[in-house]
Design a protein around this motif. Sequence first.
Motif: not given
Length: 388
Positions: A297-320
């Motif tokens: 998720a952080d790597l997506a942010m560094f790559a300038g891809d907020p959509v992928r970063s947001c989706r990944t963080w949402l997935g992490v939160a849901a998994a936790r």
Amino acid sequence: MSGTVLLLAAAPAGKGCMVDAASVLPVLAAVPPSVLSGTDTANVVELADPLEPQAVLTRLRAAAVAPGPLTLFVTGQLQLDRRQRLPHLALARTTPATVRYTGLPWQWIREEFRLRPVGATTLFLDLHADTESWEWLRANRLDSGYNNAVYGRIAPPRSGRRAVAVPTYMKAVATILRSGLRPHPVDLHQQALGRVGADGYADLLLSAGGVGAGVPGGSAPRPPYRPGGPRPQTPPEGAPPDGLKEQEADPHAVISAAVQSGRHPDADAIAARHEQTALRTHGVGSEQALHWAEVRADLAMFAGDPVRSCRTWLGVAAARLAAGQAVDAPAVEAAVDRAHHQWGRIRDPEAARETGNRLAELRARVPGRRQGALDHVRRQLRQLQTQV
């Protein structure tokens, strides 16, 4: 080479103040930026008695993505929140009852710098602990990140009459640097401790060179400490030197190097391989697998891809949450907060609506520490509905 310096001095206003943290800033500010950073030039950011933890977090994030070496000088006091018993840096509005909402969680410092290159971040700390924090430190490390060089001290609660302490360690560091010379951090730390003298023997000493920082054994020599008090803290042993094969080196160091050189697909591919290995070995919802999802998720942010970063963080939160973690667990709140942050950077209306609906569902369960977060998502979604 250019560097970045963050001067952070924070303490509660009024009777809750344990240390005159801001008194060190004029001395540090008088040091040339190049000396503070140890680089040819440096950008210096000063935070004096900040009010809002989110404002400090914004500065931390900006510093984390800045190229070149990063040096933090942090002066203040530690307090535990009453619910989760985790350390926070007390800010101007912090009281014992409001630490959770008005203090800066120490884990934010660790989290924001976890993808910086090995050896690129140095922290000098002059912290003062209240009674509860001091007891906590007897059994726990103040984790500032495995790849960061950390020097300084944590002073115990003051006995007898309540008096505001002086940040003598940080003032000693600043005074040494004002000479115009910048010793190696190990030497600077030792010289500062020498100036503190016997008054510092009760302190918990932080003297660790960090991973790959070139300090023999990962730490510097230590003066005596009070018997029965907390022992000096050191991070785990670090990664092999750069240039080793990926499977032989710390993957975090390899990923950091790839990000710094702009090879974002390579960095994500490495993290993805480790995520799959963690899923096979430890299972879905394991801390190992979730860690690598967070890295991606952080790597997506560094790559300038907020959509992928947001989706990944949402997935992490849901998994936790699915794994049974509480809605106010720090890792759950952090995942939703980061998803929210990245969602605000999405420019495509369709993607923003899709991720926003998922974010709103999570925000209803995980409101976080910022008031009005769910209302903000709902307002933005209503605006998005009007866009074609």
